[in-house]
Design an enzyme around this catalytic site. Structure first.
Site, PDB file in Angstrom:
ATOM      1  N   ASP A 261       0.847  -1.183   0.000  1.00  0.00           N
ATOM      2  CA  ASP A 261       0.000   0.000   0.000  1.00  0.00           C
ATOM      3  C   ASP A 261       0.892   1.246   0.000  1.00  0.00           C
ATOM      4  O   ASP A 261       1.907   1.277   0.696  1.00  0.00           O
ATOM      5  CB  ASP A 261      -0.894  -0.007   1.244  1.00  0.00           C
ATOM      6  CG  ASP A 261      -2.014   1.002   1.179  1.00  0.00           C
ATOM      7  OD1 ASP A 261      -1.726   2.204   1.046  1.00  0.00           O
ATOM      8  OD2 ASP A 261      -3.182   0.597   1.272  1.00  0.00           O
TER       9      ASP A 261
ATOM     10  N   ASN B 141     -13.171  -3.653   2.660  1.00  0.00           N
ATOM     11  CA  ASN B 141     -14.133  -2.572   2.831  1.00  0.00           C
ATOM     12  C   ASN B 141     -15.087  -2.572   1.639  1.00  0.00           C
ATOM     13  O   ASN B 141     -14.653  -2.722   0.507  1.00  0.00           O
ATOM     14  CB  ASN B 141     -13.415  -1.221   2.926  1.00  0.00           C
ATOM     15  CG  ASN B 141     -12.443  -1.177   4.086  1.00  0.00           C
ATOM     16  OD1 ASN B 141     -12.687  -1.750   5.138  1.00  0.00           O
ATOM     17  ND2 ASN B 141     -11.331  -0.501   3.898  1.00  0.00           N
TER      18      ASN B 141
ATOM     19  N   VAL C 242     -11.015   2.729  -3.307  1.00  0.00           N
ATOM     20  CA  VAL C 242     -10.819   2.310  -4.698  1.00  0.00           C
ATOM     21  C   VAL C 242     -11.862   1.241  -4.994  1.00  0.00           C
ATOM     22  O   VAL C 242     -11.931   0.232  -4.288  1.00  0.00           O
ATOM     23  CB  VAL C 242      -9.384   1.772  -4.931  1.00  0.00           C
ATOM     24  CG1 VAL C 242      -9.229   1.283  -6.368  1.00  0.00           C
ATOM     25  CG2 VAL C 242      -8.348   2.831  -4.591  1.00  0.00           C
TER      26      VAL C 242
ATOM     27  N   HIS D 164     -10.538  -5.445  -2.989  1.00  0.00           N
ATOM     28  CA  HIS D 164      -9.177  -5.681  -2.525  1.00  0.00           C
ATOM     29  C   HIS D 164      -9.205  -6.059  -1.041  1.00  0.00           C
ATOM     30  O   HIS D 164     -10.063  -5.625  -0.308  1.00  0.00           O
ATOM     31  CB  HIS D 164      -8.277  -4.467  -2.754  1.00  0.00           C
ATOM     32  CG  HIS D 164      -8.790  -3.172  -2.217  1.00  0.00           C
ATOM     33  ND1 HIS D 164      -9.827  -2.472  -2.804  1.00  0.00           N
ATOM     34  CD2 HIS D 164      -8.405  -2.442  -1.148  1.00  0.00           C
ATOM     35  CE1 HIS D 164     -10.058  -1.361  -2.137  1.00  0.00           C
ATOM     36  NE2 HIS D 164      -9.216  -1.318  -1.108  1.00  0.00           N
TER      37      HIS D 164
ATOM     38  N   HIS E  66      -7.075  -6.020   2.379  1.00  0.00           N
ATOM     39  CA  HIS E  66      -5.947  -5.435   3.102  1.00  0.00           C
ATOM     40  C   HIS E  66      -5.342  -6.508   4.013  1.00  0.00           C
ATOM     41  O   HIS E  66      -6.072  -7.156   4.770  1.00  0.00           O
ATOM     42  CB  HIS E  66      -6.409  -4.278   4.002  1.00  0.00           C
ATOM     43  CG  HIS E  66      -6.928  -3.098   3.269  1.00  0.00           C
ATOM     44  ND1 HIS E  66      -6.173  -1.984   3.034  1.00  0.00           N
ATOM     45  CD2 HIS E  66      -8.144  -2.859   2.722  1.00  0.00           C
ATOM     46  CE1 HIS E  66      -6.900  -1.091   2.393  1.00  0.00           C
ATOM     47  NE2 HIS E  66      -8.115  -1.606   2.175  1.00  0.00           N
TER      48      HIS E  66
END
Length: 105
Positions: free
Chosen positions: A30, A86, A95, A99, A101
């Site tokens: 990230d 999220n 975004v 994805h 994390h």
């Protein structure tokens, strides 16, 4: 999707520090880490939101994010981590390409 930053990373149109890549996924550090280790794991196929998955193929890609995370955790010998997805802007998705994390101290 032409303006998705993650699609641009997948297509090597913008640089990133890749941690993992196979035929279906990429993982990279990230650019604004929230922990010592903060890796984003994404499918190469553009899927906007995890909670909007509506077919078996995309469901398998969503589940595969966790398999990639496990491989990275073992490869980096991480001692514990947080895994977080999220969904939607009200829930901190910035975004709109699913994805996962992976964060670790």
């Amino acid at each position: 999707m032409t303006d998705c930053i993650f699609c641009k990373i997948v297509n090597k149109e913008i640089p990133s520090t890749l941690v993992y890549e196979d035929k279906n996924y990429v993982a990279f550090n990230d650019i604004a880490p929230k922990a010592k280790t903060h890796i984003l794991i994404i499918p190469k196929k553009h899927i906007e939101r995890f909670d909007k998955i509506d077919n078996v193929e995309d469901l398998e890609l969503g589940k595969g994010l966790y398999e990639v995370a496990l491989n990275i955790i073992k490869e980096k010998n991480l001692n514990g981590c947080n895994l977080q997805i999220n969904c939607w802007k009200e829930h901190w998705q910035e975004v709109f390409h699913i994805h996962l994390h992976l964060l670790s101290k």
